[in-house]
Design a protein around this motif. Structure first.
Motif, mmCIF file in Angstrom:
data_model
loop_
_atom_site.group_PDB
_atom_site.id
_atom_site.type_symbol
_atom_site.label_atom_id
_atom_site.label_comp_id
_atom_site.label_asym_id
_atom_site.label_seq_id
_atom_site.Cartn_x
_atom_site.Cartn_y
_atom_site.Cartn_z
ATOM 1 N N PHE A 556 0.968 -1.232 0.143
ATOM 2 C CA PHE A 556 0.194 -0.053 0.069
ATOM 3 C C PHE A 556 0.635 1.329 0.159
ATOM 4 C CE2 PHE A 556 -2.087 3.457 2.424
ATOM 5 C CZ PHE A 556 -3.325 3.456 1.766
ATOM 6 N N LEU A 557 1.823 1.361 1.009
ATOM 7 C CA LEU A 557 2.671 2.498 0.940
ATOM 8 C C LEU A 557 3.626 2.583 -0.218
ATOM 9 C CD1 LEU A 557 3.548 2.517 4.718
ATOM 10 C CD2 LEU A 557 2.493 4.117 3.410
ATOM 11 N N ALA A 558 4.026 1.720 -0.742
ATOM 12 C CA ALA A 558 4.636 1.891 -2.080
ATOM 13 C C ALA A 558 3.996 2.456 -3.061
ATOM 14 C CB ALA A 558 5.420 0.511 -2.306
ATOM 15 N N PHE A 559 2.816 1.674 -3.244
ATOM 16 C CA PHE A 559 1.907 2.197 -4.427
ATOM 17 C C PHE A 559 1.568 3.611 -4.401
ATOM 18 C CE2 PHE A 559 1.840 -2.278 -5.765
ATOM 19 C CZ PHE A 559 2.455 -2.316 -6.711
ATOM 20 N N THR A 560 0.882 3.847 -2.912
ATOM 21 C CA THR A 560 0.341 5.126 -2.629
ATOM 22 C C THR A 560 1.624 6.280 -2.794
ATOM 23 O OG1 THR A 560 0.574 4.848 -0.365
ATOM 24 C CG2 THR A 560 -1.856 4.639 -1.606
ATOM 25 N N GLY A 561 2.796 6.016 -2.278
ATOM 26 C CA GLY A 561 3.817 6.695 -2.719
ATOM 27 C C GLY A 561 4.091 7.099 -3.960
ATOM 28 N N PHE A 562 4.117 5.941 -4.699
ATOM 29 C CA PHE A 562 4.442 6.093 -6.109
ATOM 30 C C PHE A 562 3.483 6.797 -7.020
ATOM 31 C CE2 PHE A 562 3.301 4.317 -10.253
ATOM 32 C CZ PHE A 562 4.503 4.517 -11.138
ATOM 33 N N LEU A 563 2.173 6.659 -6.489
ATOM 34 C CA LEU A 563 0.990 7.493 -7.104
ATOM 35 C C LEU A 563 1.102 8.991 -6.816
ATOM 36 C CD1 LEU A 563 -1.543 6.826 -8.781
ATOM 37 C CD2 LEU A 563 -2.626 6.688 -6.699
ATOM 38 N N ALA A 564 1.545 9.132 -5.333
ATOM 39 C CA ALA A 564 1.560 10.718 -5.098
ATOM 40 C C ALA A 564 2.686 11.153 -5.911
ATOM 41 C CB ALA A 564 1.713 10.842 -3.652
ATOM 42 N N LEU A 683 -4.471 -2.054 -8.759
ATOM 43 C CA LEU A 683 -3.743 -2.739 -7.899
ATOM 44 C C LEU A 683 -4.183 -3.027 -6.345
ATOM 45 C CD1 LEU A 683 -1.495 -4.519 -9.725
ATOM 46 C CD2 LEU A 683 0.179 -3.217 -8.019
ATOM 47 N N LEU A 684 -4.226 -1.317 -6.107
ATOM 48 C CA LEU A 684 -4.593 -1.249 -4.749
ATOM 49 C C LEU A 684 -5.871 -1.761 -4.188
ATOM 50 C CD1 LEU A 684 -3.480 2.555 -4.105
ATOM 51 C CD2 LEU A 684 -2.545 0.321 -2.963
ATOM 52 N N GLY A 685 -6.657 -1.493 -5.248
ATOM 53 C CA GLY A 685 -8.079 -1.967 -5.021
ATOM 54 C C GLY A 685 -8.085 -3.800 -4.613
ATOM 55 N N ALA A 686 -7.351 -4.280 -5.665
ATOM 56 C CA ALA A 686 -7.291 -5.620 -5.565
ATOM 57 C C ALA A 686 -6.557 -6.190 -4.251
ATOM 58 C CB ALA A 686 -6.504 -6.386 -6.828
#
Lengths: 728, 967
Positions: A556-564, A683-686
């Motif tokens: 979660f943190l890696a992806f949200t960080g990436f998205l941000a 991906l986050l949703g999944a």
């Protein structure tokens, strides 16, 4: 002749009733992401939406008819044929039957109304998609089997309401209205979170009645949490200010939400939890006092208010106030008054809905009435005594409410003073420090070494990211990198014999520092960073309880960080260095960037119950083992962070264009740039879905324990409502 | 009553000199910017920028953009679209250059003015943020420059010696403090002020929306608002502070004038800046400020005429709220200072001196870059061949406002030339006209919406004759409808209602029936208000709520059934009570003596040339519009009847003409009406396209069947009219017959979810004063006001001198209101209808916290093509010059180009347009390439299947059906 309806068929019907509008909404949203809606979309979109709602209504009617014919047995249903889960997730009884009919009928009528009303409106498809999501979520909440399920749909209702209040996001009124509603909704959500968190932590699962089975001390906290949620959602004093502010959307959305459905979701929860109130005199009196005060105050306000929609909002609130009073008065008087609330809700919802839909007629109606009665148009009647008395009584509340206002203001000022910018920069390294400290406690030099090298590498890579924002670069790179590292460390250490005190203390420190710094900030990039930090803190708290939540948190943190990072840098690459506190109006100019920010916000604050919701839930369990009151504090913290992030995201995206984009739109994300955003979201949703299926609590042992424990209290079952009985 | 000037000049506790109040003397001028709209229940169109009418049009638009940020034209992309679809041709651009009155001194060598102008007009300049231009050139360059290395071209254009910095921004010392705050703060402070101010204004001015009134509503707005602020509990610290100061203001009994001066001085010690600050403060909430100003000047529109209303009171409250909001913002930033001057200094310092504008290449460079991209072969030579300084000068001299003016003139010229060509084609191929004694005659309002109706009548019944004239039929009456005390002035705004007429129940059972009707409405109203209260409401909602379900199912899921039920109810209600007119016949205030009656009737008939021969049935049709859920309903009614429907004037006209004494009187003046002619008054509903005749009980037996036949014929024509209207309605696509079209417009008028019950005056573009023979059988696409006028019987131009100033204010007002509501719907219109919330029976606001909105909603103007009214008069230039010289009302708008006056020679259809300084100059397609006017056998043949505006066409019933659309 009783007709048999198998649980599988029933649950299939219910799944379809909820699923069809939600799936249609999802389909429209994805179509909008890749194709630009034009006026030609209107006809197919409105047909599709009407078809979806019509089908849903048909199934609701079929279901209700079969249920009546089958002897009106309360049914607890799993997913059809128990795919995915063994747990009960739907509840079908008299309440669900009546309210689902009301909701589906009004939903269909609203969709049909909007098809002509919103003709040629640029946001036609957006409106339809959001309204369908809202209707699906309301149906979901009506059929929810337990408070946790209800909380999930509750969040979707909140998120879609917010989008509809801010439908005209280029104007300041709807934006500030939506933000005001968000603020109140987060209080309700915090209450809900506390209640659900305590239920989950104490592993009394199952239908609503089991909330009453919580241990006494815990039960009081949970009851307060749920009661606050009910009061906020029903717009009762002292949380009544939001309803008139929510009248900013197009007429059909105002009618649907604030006349018809949204306002009654709180009552639905109150009715469902009626056995919990029996155990909590505090909640009973809260309902009686707040409800009757609101009924009086809003009743008088509705009569002095000079605009049509606000006047209706106040009168809706006053009626709901009477119903809330009934819910509270029932246990006090020893009567089952809650059962009378349900038919009242059904009548009230449709009448207010109709009055609101017709509100543009108000001048014509009034002029016609006055003309036909031979009355003059303008009129200044002497002020009735009631109004004078009301003003006098209200004046008594001046000092206490001013005190609250001053306290809030002073708090904000203090928070921005406590954390000046250089301290904030340093504090974002907190997760890193905690992770390294934790690595130290492992006394495993190899892991410690890997962690340290990894951290350095990550910060280095992030520093190279093309931000072009001198002031934001170290901040964001540090935070996102640190969060990912810290969580990797936790993950790696998860197999070890760990020292959970370090994690617990670290989590609390990080969360608190994030909350304090987020309060004084007016910069989207920094608040995003602080929210990431807060999420890290929550994840550490959760992990200290030993839930094995680390893997999910890392992803979660890696992806949200990436998205941000991705979204911030895409804005920066178009506009050069940006002053984020002066950015506004992205939504209209760059809808995809806007959608990306909204998805990110949702992911971070758990507005739709994504994986971050699990982090919070885990943190609740961890905290509740310490003290149930700690849950209240934690939920309050989380509400503050979520509100600030939401407000700043909406300020950047909504409202009239300001600052760097005042002189024209900013170019939107291109198709190829948009794909990663969607991919990350999916991906986050999944991951969220996988996690929520993976950490289910309804194991067989729990069921057995639960049934054994609840055998006695279930002597008082959920009886069908009186109106339905007499109908036979 | 603090606001009275005499009260304030003594009671000033600070004892300031009167001459110090610079702002007070200037107040009327400052307030002239405010919208001047009456309460929405009588919505009458007028020029939204009336205060600029003394300035030439294009200059006024440039000024409006500079001062108020108002856009006065379509977007460039719209004009380019019109060019691409052929509505504007190169010839029109040439005419546009001439008409705009611009001179081109600086043009690059080797370029003609036309080439230079065209290069820029056709440039498609993306309107992206200045800051993103680099990104755009890099990532999304114009397609045409792909081969030429766009980044290189852009860098060359950017490095030209531009005189950047032509942006005239208001200096910070002229700005209200709150505006400086808005530039520094992320949150918009006005919104927070309006949230408090709006409800105060609404509750104070309420004309009957709320059930109960707040105290002190007759004590003046200042006292009223201060008392509420002082009493209300609030959790917002700044409001609590404001409340405390409000209490002290009440205690000090300070007057509004002094309070405004005090508050202005607090935020800016330099008094010379006060007027500028005050003007911008008013523009923060123009709707409420404008309504205060309007009601201050028009006491009859207030809730009660003796309620004091004053703009100064309002300003005092607004400034007080703003003061405390500013103070709070500073408290938050930790630099609390008591004085406004101190805050101003802080805020000005924190304004970024190197604003984004300064950091990026100027707009001129961006325009030139895209101009080059529009024609790369020719454009790129500019960079190589021209002197860079001269090039920059040429670009900078040719501003965006100039380009807009040229585009707009070209657009109008394109339309005008096609109309003139059509008139000339009609001249060459005249229409046979009605029978010597027409089958029937019908007079409608001159409204553009009746153009298609009249055409349909004439197409279906070639022997019939139609007339167009002012919709109040020349009867300026103050009318009291049946059983009411509210009077309506059934005449245009600029005409004084001279005669009082009351509608009374006719003999027989009417009085009883009236009472029955009234008790029914009282019961409905009681039920509705009871459902809104807390206690009885809660008991009631469970009951009525369940009753509402069938209404929901029928009203929303079966709309046509609902429409039919509602229609039947309305019909029953209308014929329920029979009525009569009552008027004072003796001379005196409001009387309508027989002599005056004959005068009015006679003057209308000669003006519109209805002097005989008369058919056996002559119908006068007023018009109105039926719709539901529409706060702007009266905008669809008759502007000439003061925003009411015109049926009562039509009824009165017919009643008068059926009286033998009136007939005798006007026969003495030369108009002989045969004894077998019957006049009947009625209503054409422009929304559901029904024609109904009133007073049918008074028709003598011999005329009854004739009248019924005529009504049936008119209804048939109305159904054809409905079909023509349906061509522009998205939801009526595919309807090709009158009957379904009629059904469609009927259900539209009763649909709660229909924000566009009808299209109103959309697309109005011209007015034609002249004999119907010149326009009969011309398809004018519902775009023309048609005024019957016969130049031959008008020797010396007496009638036209009456008709022009009499009608121009109404139709010019309609045209310009549509124009401005269309081009700048955010500022001059009231935005989209969907979130509108009716407030205080004064107007609409957006949601709960928006400002009061004036102008027309977006739904009412979205297909309007903004064209200034092209007034074509069948007359001679000399006559019209005489009118312009003698009639200041006409001269003002014509000389400054707010309407275009075109003289059409009745004999040859040659046209001349009035240009200020040049007089009448030849106009039309004469000297350009010929415009072929297409012919069609019937209107329907021409319009069916087309949704956009159509060019005028000649209807020749014998034409063998070869129809092609003008390209």
């Amino acid at each position: 002749m009783p007709l048999e309806i198998t649980p599988d068929i029933a649950s299939l019907l219910v799944t379809l009733i909820i699923g069809i509008p939600v799936a249609t909404s999802f389909f429209l949203a994805v179509s909008m992401a890749f194709l630009k809606p034009t006026e030609d979309w209107e006809r197919p979109v409105s047909r599709l939406a009407m078809l979806a709602m019509g089908f849903s209504l048909l199934l609701v009617a079929v279901m209700a008819a079969t249920w009546l014919a089958a002897g009106r047995k309360t049914m607890e249903l799993t997913l059809p044929w128990k795919v995915f889960s063994e747990w009960n997730i739907f509840l079908y009884d008299g309440i669900s039957a009546l309210l689902s009919l009301v909701a589906a009928l009004m939903g269909l009528a609203t969709i049909r109304f909007s098809a002509t009303y919103l003709h040629r409106e640029p946001g036609f498809t957006r409106f339809t998609a959001t309204a369908l999501l809202f209707l699906g979520s309301v149906l979901g909440a009506i059929f929810a089997d337990n408070p946790v399920q209800m909380a999930a749909w509750w969040e979707f209702i909140g998120a879609s309401s917010l989008l509809l209040i801010g439908f005209y996001h280029e104007r300041p009124g709807p934006c500030s209205g939506a933000v005001a509603v968000l603020r109140q909704y987060r209080i309700a959500d915090a209450g809900m979170l506390v209640g659900c968190g305590l239920i989950l932590a104490n592993e009394v699962h199952g239908e609503y009645g089991s909330a009453a089975l919580l241990p006494a001390g815990v039960r009081d906290v949970a009851a307060i949490g749920f009661a606050v949620a009910v009061l906020v959602k029903s717009a009762q004093l002292p949380f009544s200010g939001w309803l008139p502010r929510a009248m900013e959307g197009p007429t059909p959305s105002s009618a649907l939400f604030y006349g018809g459905l949204s306002l009654h979701v709180g009552l639905l929860l109150a009715v469902r939890l009626h056995s919990l109130w029996l155990t909590s005199p505090l909640a009973q009196w809260l309902f009686v006092v707040c409800g009757s005060l609101t009924a009086l105050d809003a009743g008088i306000r509705s009569r002095v208010q000079a605009d049509a929609k606000t006047a209706l909002a106040w009168s809706a609130m006053s009626t709901v106030g009477v119903m809330v009073t009934l819910v509270g008065l029932g246990p006090i008087l020893g009567l089952e008054l809650w059962a009378w609330v349900v038919p009242l809700v059904a009548g009230h919802a449709v009448i207010r809905w109709y009055q609101l839909i017709r509100s543009p007629s108000q001048p014509m109606d009034l002029v016609w009435y006055r003309k036909s009665m031979g009355l003059p148009l303008g009129r200044i009647a002497p002020t009735p005594l009631t109004v004078h008395a009301w003003i006098l009584v209200r004046k008594q509340f001046q000092t206490p409410s001013e005190l609250v206002g001053r306290l809030l203001q002073a708090g904000r000022v203090a928070c921005s003073a406590v954390f000046p910018s250089h301290v904030r920069s340093l504090s974002s390294l907190l997760p890193l420090v905690v992770a390294l400290a934790y690595a130290w406690t492992l006394s495993d030099s190899q892991t410690g070494m890997i962690l340290t090298i990894g951290a350095g590498l990550m910060v280095f890579v992030m520093a190279l990211a093309p931000f072009h924002v001198p002031e934001n670069r170290p901040m964001l790179s540090g935070v996102t990198g640190a969060c990912a590292i810290a969580m990797t460390g936790v993950l790696m250490a998860a197999d070890h014999d760990f020292n959970s005190t370090v994690l617990f203390a670290g989590g609390v420190i990080i969360t608190v520092s994030a909350v304090i710094s987020v309060l004084g900030l007016d910069d989207l990039a920094e608040v995003l960073a602080a929210t990431l930090k807060g999420t890290t803190g929550m994840a550490l708290l959760a992990q200290s309880y030993g839930h094995g939540i680390a893997m999910g948190a890392t992803v979660f943190l890696a992806f949200t960080g990436f998205l941000a990072t991705w979204l911030l840098s895409s804005v920066v690459s178009r506009l050069g260095p940006v002053d984020w506190s002066r950015l506004g109006g992205i939504a209209r100019q760059a809808p995809r960037i806007h959608a990306g920010f909204l998805l990110l916000m949702g992911a971070l604050i758990g507005m739709p119950p994504w994986i971050s919701f699990l982090l919070i839930d885990g943190a609740m369990e961890s905290a509740s083992s310490f003290s149930p009151w700690m849950c209240l504090v934690l939920a309050g913290f989380w509400a503050v962070v979520a509100f600030r992030l939401g407000r700043l995201t909406m300020e950047c995206c909504w409202g009239p264009p300001r600052g760097p984009v005042a002189d024209g739109p900013i170019p939107d994300l291109l198709d190829r740039e948009w794909i990663p955003v969607l991919a990350v979201t999916l991906l986050l949703g999944a991951t969220g879905l996988a996690q929520s299926l993976g950490v289910g609590h309804h194991t067989a042992e729990h069921e057995a324990i639960h049934h054994a424990a609840s055998a006695a209290p279930r002597a008082e079952p959920l009886s069908p409502i009186p109106g339905m009985e007499s109908a036979e | 009553m603090q606001s009275h000037p005499q009260a304030s000049s003594h009671g000033s506790p600070t004892g300031r000199d009167p001459h110090h109040r610079g702002w007070k003397a200037l107040l009327p001028e400052l307030a002239s910017f405010l919208p001047n709209q009456a309460p929405v229940t009588t919505f009458v169109s007028q020029n939204s920028l009336r205060f600029l009418e003394d300035t030439p049009f294009h200059e006024a638009m440039a000024r409006a953009r500079r001062i108020l940020g108002i856009n006065g034209y379509l977007q460039f992309s719209d004009y380019i679209g019109l060019y691409r679809d052929g509505s504007i041709g190169d010839f029109d651009i040439q005419e546009g250059i001439d008409r705009s009155g611009l001179s081109f001194d600086a043009i690059p060598h080797g370029w003609s003015a036309f080439e230079w102008v065209r290069l820029f007009l056709l440039a498609q300049v993306p309107c992206h943020a200045r800051a993103s231009r680099e990104w755009l050139v890099r990532e999304r360059p114009p397609r045409t420059l792909r081969d030429a290395d766009p980044v290189h071209v852009w860098n060359r254009v950017k490095s030209l010696p531009w005189n950047a910095g032509g942006h005239a921004l208001t200096p910070p010392e002229d700005l209200p403090l709150i505006e400086l705050l808005a530039r520094n703060e992320a949150e918009l402070p006005w919104q927070r002020v309006r949230q408090e101010l709006g409800p105060l204004c609404a509750m104070y001015l309420d004309r009957g929306s709320a059930d109960w009134s707040m105290p002190l509503r007759k004590a003046g707005f200042l006292k009223f608002a201060m008392q509420i602020l002082a009493d209300q509990p609030t959790t917002q610290a700044w409001l609590a502070d404001a409340g405390r100061e409000a209490q002290s203001i009440l205690d000090r009994e300070v007057s509004a004038d002094d309070l405004v001066s005090e508050l202005l001085e607090w935020q800016q010690p330099d008094e010379s800046k006060h007027p500028a600050i005050l003007r911008r403060s008013m523009m923060a909430h123009p709707g409420w400020a404008g309504m205060m100003w309007r009601l201050e000047r028009f006491p009859s529109e207030r809730a009660e005429p003796d309620q004091p209303v004053s703009l100064v009171d309002y300003l005092a409250v607004q400034l007080l709220l703003e003061k405390h909001l500013c103070l709070e913002a500073f408290g938050r930033q930790g630099t609390r200072r008591g004085s406004g001057a101190g805050l101003r200094a802080d805020l000005t310092l924190s304004l970024d001196p190197a604003s984004p504008v300064g950091r990026h290449a100027p707009d001129e460079a961006w325009d030139l870059f895209h101009a080059i991209a529009s024609q790369p072969e020719r454009g790129l030579t500019l960079l190589d061949d021209q002197d860079p300084h001269a090039l920059c000068l040429a670009v900078e001299m040719f501003t965006r406002d100039h380009r807009r003016a040229i585009w707009h003139e070209a657009f109008e010229a394109g339309y005008r030339n096609r109309v003139i060509a059509a008139l000339q084609a009609r001249r060459a191929n005249p229409d046979p006209g009605p029978a010597p004694r027409p089958e029937f005659q019908v007079m409608t309002c001159l409204d553009d919406r009746e153009e298609s109706f009249r055409r349909a009548v004439e197409e279906l019944f070639p022997d019939a004759e139609t007339f167009g004239g002012p919709g109040f039929f020349g009867l300026p009456i103050r009318f009291t409808p049946l059983g009411q005390v509210i009077t309506q002035d059934l005449c245009p705004l600029h005409v004084k209602a001279a005669h009082h007429v009351r509608e009374v129940p006719a003999e027989g059972r009417s009085q009883v029936r009236l009472q029955q009707q009234q008790s029914l409405s009282r019961m409905m109203h009681r039920l509705d208000s009871a459902s809104r209260t807390s206690v009885s409401g809660s008991l009631l909602v469970g009951l009525i709520g369940l009753l509402a379900y069938p209404a929901v199912v029928i009203g929303f899921l079966m709309p046509h059934l609902g429409a039919r039920l509602r229609g039947a109810l309305a019909r029953a209600a209308r014929s329920f009570v029979k009525t009569d007119f009552e008027m004072a016949l003796e001379p005196g205030e409001g009387a309508f003596t027989p002599a005056e009656q004959a005068d009015r009737v006679h003057s209308l008939m000669v003006n519109i040339n209805m002097t005989g021969p008369f058919s056996r049935v002559v119908a006068f049709l007023g018009h109105g519009s039926t719709s539901v859920n529409n706060p702007h309903k009266s905008a669809y009614d008759c502007g000439a009847c003061g925003g009411n429907d015109g049926v009562n004037n039509a009824r009165l006209m017919a009643r008068l003409l059926n009286r033998s004494d009136i007939r005798n009187e006007i026969q003495k003046r030369g108009i002989r009406i045969p004894s077998d002619t019957w006049f009947v008054g009625g209503l054409h509903d422009t929304c559901d396209d029904a024609v109904v005749f009133e007073d049918t009980d008074t028709i003598p037996r011999w005329a009854q069947s004739l009248v019924n036949e005529t009504r049936a014929k008119l209804n048939k024509a109305a159904a054809h009219n409905a079909l023509e209207r349906c061509r522009r309605l998205h939801s009526a696509r595919g309807i090709a017959d009158p009957a379904p079209a009629l059904r469609h417009v009927q259900s539209r008028s009763a649909d709660l979810g229909q924000p566009r019950p009808e299209l109103g005056h959309q697309n109005n573009a011209m007015a034609f004063y002249g004999p119907r023979a010149m326009t009969r059988g011309l398809f004018l696409d519902r775009r023309s006001f048609l005024i019957s006028y016969n130049p031959e019987s008008d020797k010396g131009g007496v009638f036209i001198e009456r008709l022009l100033p009499g009608i121009l204010p109404v139709i010019g007002g309609i045209n310009l209101q549509y124009y401005f509501s269309r081009v700048d719907n955010d500022t001059l219109g009231c935005g989209t209808k969907l979130p509108h919330n009716p407030v205080a029976l004064l107007g609409v606001q957006e949601g709960a916290t928006g400002d009061l909105r004036t102008g027309l909603p977006r739904q009412a103007v979205e297909i309007h093509q903004p064209i200034r009214l092209q007034v074509m008069v069948a007359s001679t230039p000399e006559t019209l010059m005489g009118v312009i010289e003698r009639q200041p009302e006409v001269a003002r708008v014509v000389r400054n180009g707010w309407v275009r006056l075109i003289c059409v020679d009745p004999a040859t259809a040659k046209a001349a347009i009035y240009i200020e300084g040049k007089g009448f100059v030849p106009a039309g397609p004469g000297d350009g390439p010929p415009i072929g006017t297409k012919t069609a056998a019937r209107s329907a043949e021409w319009y069916l299947g087309h949704m956009d505006s159509l060019t005028p066409a000649l209807l020749v019933p014998s034409a063998n059906g070869e129809v092609s659309r003008a390209s």
